[in-house]
Design a protein around this motif. Structure first.
Motif, short mmCIF file in Angstrom:
data_model
loop_
_atom_site.label_atom_id
_atom_site.label_comp_id
_atom_site.label_asym_id
_atom_site.label_seq_id
_atom_site.Cartn_x
_atom_site.Cartn_y
_atom_site.Cartn_z
N HIS A 88 0.76 -1.31 0.13
CA HIS A 88 0.00 -0.02 -0.09
C HIS A 88 0.95 1.57 -0.10
O HIS A 88 2.00 1.14 0.48
N GLU A 97 7.45 5.05 7.35
CA GLU A 97 7.14 4.10 8.26
C GLU A 97 8.63 3.40 8.47
O GLU A 97 9.29 3.38 7.59
N HIS A 136 4.87 0.21 -0.25
CA HIS A 136 5.46 -0.81 0.12
C HIS A 136 5.01 -2.24 0.25
O HIS A 136 3.74 -2.30 0.71
#
Ligand code: M6P
Ligand code: ZN
Length: 191
Positions: A88, A97, A136
């Motif tokens: 996503h 992230e 990713h």
């Protein structure tokens, strides 16, 4: 106001004490992630295996707070492609992230909106930084569970549409008992 707290993760199973499993993705739910549709059908004729599961520790959806998650990707292939997460972008595109490998081995593949692609090996102790605007996906290229911990802004959100429609530019396949990255013939072709 949130108060400081601590958690206990079992690095061997990915379980988080007192937190229930929040995600369980079976092959039938993510069948479009795999290139080889006939291989998907062959597996589904016999069973509908769990490809990955996750324990998410979610903070309220507010700027300034972090949420985190352990994800367990079970080993195996569908056709030549290794088991993987859906993948996503983030709804709030400026979100970063971090992924930390806890067990097993695999790859984090990432693709920018501008069409760059990269892959990074992940194994216990490896921390991967996924900056803003990169989609990713985590792929298990090993023979045991791949367990990763991910940490992200609580208000990042998941944006799946683009990856569902276009896929990643490369596939991670098994070749001579190791992984290889090959061009995805379906990249950019509507599914
Ligand atoms: C990581 C985090 C989670 C994500 C999970 C599975 O642990 O990024 O936010 O839900 O992986 O990935 P996906 O949702 O792409 O299948
Ligand atoms: Zn993410």
């Amino acid at each position: 106001m949130k108060i400081p707290c601590s958690y206990q993760i079992d690095f061997n199973t990915g379980m988080v004490t007192r937190y229930p499993k929040t995600t369980e993705r079976k092959l039938s739910e993510i069948r479009n992630c795999f290139y080889d549709g006939q291989a998907v059908e062959r597996v589904l004729k016999k069973a509908d295996p769990i490809i990955y599961e996750a324990y998410e520790v979610k903070s309220p959806n507010e700027e300034g707070l972090l949420s985190w998650c352990t994800t367990i990707i079970h080993p195996g292939c569908v056709g030549r492609e290794y088991h993987m997460t859906k993948g996503h972008f983030h709804k709030k595109d400026i979100s970063t992230e971090f992924y930390l490998g806890l067990k097993g081995k695999g790859l984090l593949i990432a693709q920018s909106r501008a069409g760059q692609f990269t892959s990074l090996e992940i194994r216990p102790g490896v921390m991967v930084d996924v900056p803003p605007s990169w989609a990713h996906r985590v792929v298990n290229t090993g023979i045991e569970e791949l367990i990763v911990m991910a940490m992200f802004s609580s208000d990042a959100g998941h944006y799946y549409c683009q990856i569902e429609e276009k896929g990643f530019m490369k596939l991670v396949v098994k070749q001579d008992e190791r992984y290889a990255l090959i061009k995805n013939p379906r990249y950019g072709v509507d599914r």
